[in-house]
Design an enzyme around this catalytic site. Sequence first.
Site, mmCIF file in Angstrom:
data_model
loop_
_atom_site.group_PDB
_atom_site.id
_atom_site.type_symbol
_atom_site.label_atom_id
_atom_site.label_comp_id
_atom_site.label_asym_id
_atom_site.label_seq_id
_atom_site.Cartn_x
_atom_site.Cartn_y
_atom_site.Cartn_z
ATOM 1 N N ILE A 86 -75.865 84.452 -49.906
ATOM 2 C CA ILE A 86 -76.293 84.125 -48.543
ATOM 3 C C ILE A 86 -75.380 83.063 -47.945
ATOM 4 C CG2 ILE A 86 -78.241 83.313 -47.137
ATOM 5 C CD1 ILE A 86 -80.012 84.009 -49.662
ATOM 6 N N CYS A 87 -74.952 83.301 -46.729
ATOM 7 C CA CYS A 87 -74.148 82.303 -46.010
ATOM 8 C C CYS A 87 -75.090 81.525 -45.098
ATOM 9 C CB CYS A 87 -73.063 82.993 -45.196
ATOM 10 S SG CYS A 87 -72.058 81.832 -44.263
ATOM 11 N N LEU A 88 -75.496 80.369 -45.578
ATOM 12 C CA LEU A 88 -76.462 79.558 -44.830
ATOM 13 C C LEU A 88 -76.097 78.091 -45.024
ATOM 14 C CD1 LEU A 88 -79.109 79.748 -43.152
ATOM 15 C CD2 LEU A 88 -80.362 79.563 -45.295
#
Lengths: 151, 579
Positions: A86-88
Amino acid sequence: MASLPKRIIKETERLASDPVPGISAEPHEDNLRYFAVTIEGPEESPYENGVFELELYLPDDYPMEAPKVRFLTRIYHPNIDRLGRICLDVLKNNWSPALQIRTVLLSIQALLASPNPNDPLANDVAEEWIKNEELAISKAKEWTKLYAGKR
Amino acid sequence: MYNPVAFSAGNTAGTSTASPAPSVPSSTNSATNTGTGSSSRASATTAALGMTNSASANSATMSAPSQGRRRRGSGLNSFLNSFGIRQNSNNNSNNNNNSSGSGGAPNLHGAGNTNNPFLNFGHSRGNSGSNNSTNAEIGVSAVAFERHSQPPHGLSHAPSFHELPISISLTAQQESTVPNLQPIPQNNTVSASSSPLGNSGTLQRDQSGSSPHNNHHQQQQRSLSQQPPQPLQQPQAGVPIAGIDPIHPEAHTYNGTTSGGFTHTPNTDGVSPLKNLRHYIYAADQPNADELLGLDLARNVSLPESLDEETLQQRKDKHGLFSIRLTPFIDGSFSTNPGLSFDPVIRTAGPGSQLVIGRYTERVREAIAKIPEQYHPVVFKSKVVSRTHGCFKVDSQGNWFIRDVRSSSGTFLNHQRLAPASTMSKDTLIHDGDILQLGMDFRGGTEEIYRCVKMRVEINRSWKRRANAFNKEALQRIKNIQRMTMGLEEEDCSICLSKIKPCQAMFISPCSHSWHFQCIRRLVMTSYPQFVCPNCRCACDLEASLESSESESEIESDGGQLVDELGVLLEDPKDVNMG
């Protein structure tokens, strides 16, 4: 197994006693730092009616270090790659020890509601999203039905 | 590697035989000797599990003529054994010694657990059930049971033992503390002690008498050498015998009508008296505490006068225990090396307790694993500290004493050495604020592990760690300031999610968020002097000038009302909830 920090115990107890709507997180029997997570797709999003499974692990340094979270259910999303990473920001450079498991999971649920193709992790999905958003959304709905349909 | 084993002997009128130590780590050998009108049972239990698991019990039934000879298994048994498979032939009895919970989880609380050689709480009760089946099973290691013994959704994995007394040995091999269970005609021999520091004698009792107490010491599940050692004294009728079992003295009373007497014979087993310097913690209500302690004071030293009840209560904590706190002594002069750095050590103990001071080793780690930290021995990771360097003792008045137990590098109290190298010192009274040093720097103390341990001693200061009215008031004022400046009340530290309580060190950021200093310290130190608030991400400079600026005077003129209100809050504690 080494004894758990009180913080993790408290968070686990609070998650059980006061669960977040549409989100469940249960610790593994053998390892209480490892959580099996399910997130329901937000309403009025391509992921509506989908139930996504994630795994969440609290490193030894938690809460000074961000939890490790990964999607186990396949999802068509510009900020989530095929391995479920996840790109968060809150999971990377914007992590703060004041954040908790519930805030992280709420952030992920919010990410499903508002994908950000301008800061992608899955480049091919992001390109599709920018070129033809309608097609990308329909594909996301298709994948949701295929992989995350309620059993 | 030999697995230390704790033996238990049943009360018998016939001949008892102790079976050999098991070769498979998790198995239990139990020999049942069937004689005329008597049954004897001796079970060997692995220390790793601290229990007997009936599924892995290896039980053999013998007839009276065999007199303790164990019949070897048949060819099939030998064949199975060679593959690590045990053949269980439980024809008559299945001795299930106190296994509880799923998978034979050890019952480590209270009176049930005596098989763990590190924890001596009480007598074990074995359940006996019939089982006519023959089971072949693969030997399971101790680790496999560990998982089953945990509650499935339990959040706390480390069991805590708050039952006192606690008695452990830091240095003695566990097998050296096992009593001799070989049959001895006409009398039984049990170890006792003539010194407060270890076994140096054997107590023998003739069994020819008709006393109802004749076999009490044989019923004892625990090895007596595992008990806090006592000086011997001449027994009187109906009086508990010192040195037998101070934890359960009622189990050993001397009956004046008994024809059998007690004789003291010197120790011939070749074990050093220091081998069993034991660490033992008594509860607050321990009777005869001062007798149990066996203080050996210098001739010219007298004990302080006994205290009145009120002063004595002040010395105790809420559980009625006395406390000792050891903090690293920071010497102001640069001429001396800093001692070993360690976190403050707080230990609590009831009257009559003896706390071992020593070096941290693997054996120590195993021995103290299941005991709450406040009852641990005082151990340091320094090579200049002997394995059993000395001991603290506390009497019924809360006076603390220290003794050097033949340490090689010495113990210094206020820079005075207690005894020459490898010599036993007398018990020396410690006062609050004394400076204690264990050992001397080796190789100039350049490496941490070769540094001596310098510490300041705080005695019975539990009252100081309790919140008083001033502490509560101060915290309430800070909360009121936060409420005024931020408009919200935050009770929890956002890092540990626990409340900030009086007497806890706290850190308040310029944005008025607060945390326990212990929780926020790493964040503060990482980017110091820059600080980014984890709650609101407000960035600030912790080295910013403290001098009054123009903006401050603006606040005074424009926000005078707020300042006045804050002033009232700080001066007038009427609104403070003192509960």
